[in-house]
Motif scaffolding. Sequence first.
Motif, short mmCIF file in Angstrom:
data_model
loop_
_atom_site.label_atom_id
_atom_site.label_comp_id
_atom_site.label_asym_id
_atom_site.label_seq_id
_atom_site.Cartn_x
_atom_site.Cartn_y
_atom_site.Cartn_z
N GLY A 156 -3.19 8.98 -6.95
CA GLY A 156 -2.93 7.55 -6.72
C GLY A 156 -4.17 6.69 -6.80
N SER A 157 -5.04 6.81 -5.82
CA SER A 157 -6.19 5.90 -5.74
C SER A 157 -7.15 6.07 -6.91
CB SER A 157 -6.94 6.12 -4.42
OG SER A 157 -6.06 5.86 -3.36
N ALA A 158 -7.12 7.23 -7.55
CA ALA A 158 -8.01 7.44 -8.71
C ALA A 158 -7.63 6.51 -9.86
CB ALA A 158 -7.92 8.89 -9.16
N SER A 172 3.09 10.93 4.95
CA SER A 172 2.87 9.72 5.75
C SER A 172 3.50 8.55 4.99
CB SER A 172 1.38 9.50 6.01
OG SER A 172 1.19 8.46 6.94
N LYS A 173 2.85 7.41 4.95
CA LYS A 173 3.28 6.22 4.19
C LYS A 173 4.79 5.98 4.27
CE LYS A 173 -0.65 5.82 1.07
NZ LYS A 173 -1.28 4.54 1.33
N GLY A 174 5.55 6.41 3.25
CA GLY A 174 6.98 6.09 3.18
C GLY A 174 7.83 6.74 4.25
N TRP A 183 0.83 -1.22 0.00
CA TRP A 183 0.00 0.00 0.00
C TRP A 183 0.85 1.26 0.00
CZ3 TRP A 183 -5.04 -1.44 3.09
CH2 TRP A 183 -6.10 -1.53 2.18
N TRP A 184 1.95 1.18 -0.77
CA TRP A 184 2.76 2.35 -1.11
C TRP A 184 3.57 2.88 0.08
CZ3 TRP A 184 -2.09 5.38 -3.23
CH2 TRP A 184 -2.82 4.54 -4.08
N THR A 185 3.77 2.01 1.07
CA THR A 185 4.47 2.49 2.27
C THR A 185 5.95 2.15 2.27
OG1 THR A 185 4.02 0.42 3.45
CG2 THR A 185 2.41 2.20 3.72
N GLU A 227 1.19 14.90 -0.23
CA GLU A 227 2.28 14.05 -0.74
C GLU A 227 2.37 12.74 0.05
OE1 GLU A 227 5.32 14.90 -2.87
OE2 GLU A 227 5.17 17.08 -3.08
N VAL A 228 1.22 12.32 0.54
CA VAL A 228 1.19 11.06 1.32
C VAL A 228 1.69 9.90 0.46
CG1 VAL A 228 -0.39 9.37 2.37
CG2 VAL A 228 -0.56 11.81 2.97
N MET A 229 1.29 9.86 -0.81
CA MET A 229 1.77 8.79 -1.70
C MET A 229 3.00 9.24 -2.48
SD MET A 229 1.99 7.42 -4.89
CE MET A 229 0.78 8.04 -6.06
N THR A 230 3.01 10.50 -2.96
CA THR A 230 4.07 10.93 -3.89
C THR A 230 5.38 11.29 -3.19
OG1 THR A 230 3.16 13.17 -3.78
CG2 THR A 230 2.47 11.80 -5.65
N ALA A 259 -3.06 13.33 8.62
CA ALA A 259 -2.19 14.40 8.11
C ALA A 259 -3.02 15.38 7.27
CB ALA A 259 -1.05 13.81 7.29
N VAL A 260 -3.96 14.82 6.48
CA VAL A 260 -4.84 15.66 5.66
C VAL A 260 -5.84 16.42 6.54
CG1 VAL A 260 -6.71 15.56 3.95
CG2 VAL A 260 -4.59 14.27 3.57
N GLU A 261 -6.41 15.69 7.49
CA GLU A 261 -7.38 16.31 8.41
C GLU A 261 -6.74 17.52 9.11
OE1 GLU A 261 -10.02 14.17 8.10
OE2 GLU A 261 -11.35 15.54 9.15
C1 LIG Z 1 -2.74 10.89 -1.47
C2 LIG Z 1 -3.24 10.20 -0.24
N1 LIG Z 1 -3.62 10.91 0.82
C3 LIG Z 1 -4.04 10.34 1.96
C4 LIG Z 1 -4.13 8.98 2.07
C5 LIG Z 1 -4.61 8.34 3.34
O1 LIG Z 1 -3.57 7.75 4.00
P1 LIG Z 1 -3.87 6.63 5.14
O2 LIG Z 1 -4.33 5.42 4.39
O3 LIG Z 1 -2.56 6.44 5.80
O4 LIG Z 1 -4.90 7.19 6.04
C6 LIG Z 1 -3.75 8.18 0.99
C7 LIG Z 1 -3.83 6.71 1.07
O5 LIG Z 1 -3.74 6.00 0.13
C8 LIG Z 1 -3.30 8.80 -0.20
O6 LIG Z 1 -2.92 8.09 -1.27
#
Ligand SMILES: Cc1ncc(COP(=O)(O)O)c(C=O)c1O
Length: 421
Positions: A207-209, A264-266, A50-52, A237-240, A113-115
Amino acid sequence: MNLSERDRQSVWHPFTQHLTAKNNIAIVRGEDAVLYDDFGNQYIDAVSSWWTNLFGHSNKVIADSITNQLGILEHVIFAGFTHKPAVDLSEKLLSFLPDNQSKIFFSDNGSTAVEVALKMAIQYWHNTGSARKTIIAFRNAYHGDTFGAMSVGARGMFNQPFESFLFDVEFIDLPNADNLESVKIEFNRIVREKEVAAFIFEPLVQGSAGMLMYKAEHLDVLLTIAKKHQVLCIADEVMTGFGRTGKIFASHYLSNKPDIFCLSKGITGGFLPLGVTTCSQEIYDAYLSEDKLKTFFHGHSYTGNPIACAAANASMDLLSEAQATIADLVTWQSDLSSDVANHAKVQNFRQQGTIIAFDVITDFSSGYFNDLRDRLYTEFLNKGVLLRPLGNTVYVLPPYVINKQQLIQVYKVILEVLDTL
Ligand SMILES: Cc1ncc(COP(=O)(O)O)c(C=O)c1O
């Protein structure tokens, strides 16, 4: 009962329809890019869990950093207290981020992080006595699963039951060469007619789109308008982040500097949950006041967890030395995928840095729930490769430490499966 059967008795998994889902595969060990299950099967993790994951499963440098931290301090309340791992990490992150970033706020995952970013931006305007409340976001966006994050994301099957609870957002199309003028007109109209607080976006890749890619120069056109109208720009930039797009941050391809970053993630190399929201000095300053109501009243019990920070510190050290490894992966990705790119069943082949994506031509509807998606997922797994198509979009997003032989194997398997369609 084996582990998968015991799991079925007691565990509810994410994004899983348990009525029809097969038992979950029990992973007992991971090493570099490979996962091992309890039957001795191996899977190349071509989606970095999951991209981590950046530097491989059970990476020794990160594991040692965590082990060391465990014997020093596992956790401490982060209000009124601080600790070295968090301060070190903040300094490291600021050294990687554009120079307008000045403060680091910790949370637990990408959604938080987005919240935090949304609340930070909205309260910035509140604290400065402005009526700005509107948020602009891209259609098809995904920013997480909490209510604020869902609000700024695509409205669809995933959040349908919650639709009436989500706040109003102005959605615009992702810009491309053909629609840039109309998107620009729409963006200008919204900033003129509404009190716009912030514009949130996943830079360069949604990403998810379905790994939808777009150009930095097109995003820059919108950011220039946003900056002109003092709209706060939030780069999710959670994924990028952390090298995925070829540079440490996708925002490094931009001329305009975002005001807020969500990370986050990575960040921990895929070891532990950690979220970070960063901001400019100007935003931070709007919270400095004798008036206690101007405080940012947000925090989580595990904010700034020292073990997660220790993992992230090790991961950031690895990242600062990984430029050549990332550059090699970018080249291998484009070289090794060429037969897939030219396959008769493939369209819209695309690459951004370490990410390759393409759409499988299908007679089925191309949604997330189509049968082709499940068939591809299962056949890839049966051949020892973990790929998780998004609808009919297949993407390859491996840990940076995947070796060339393993990547050759990933594309061999993709070709074999495409040939069966
Ligand atoms: C761009 C983006 N923002 C936020 C999130 C949410 O991250 P999390 O799954 O750690 O809550 C994701 C998860 O895929 C994401 O791709």
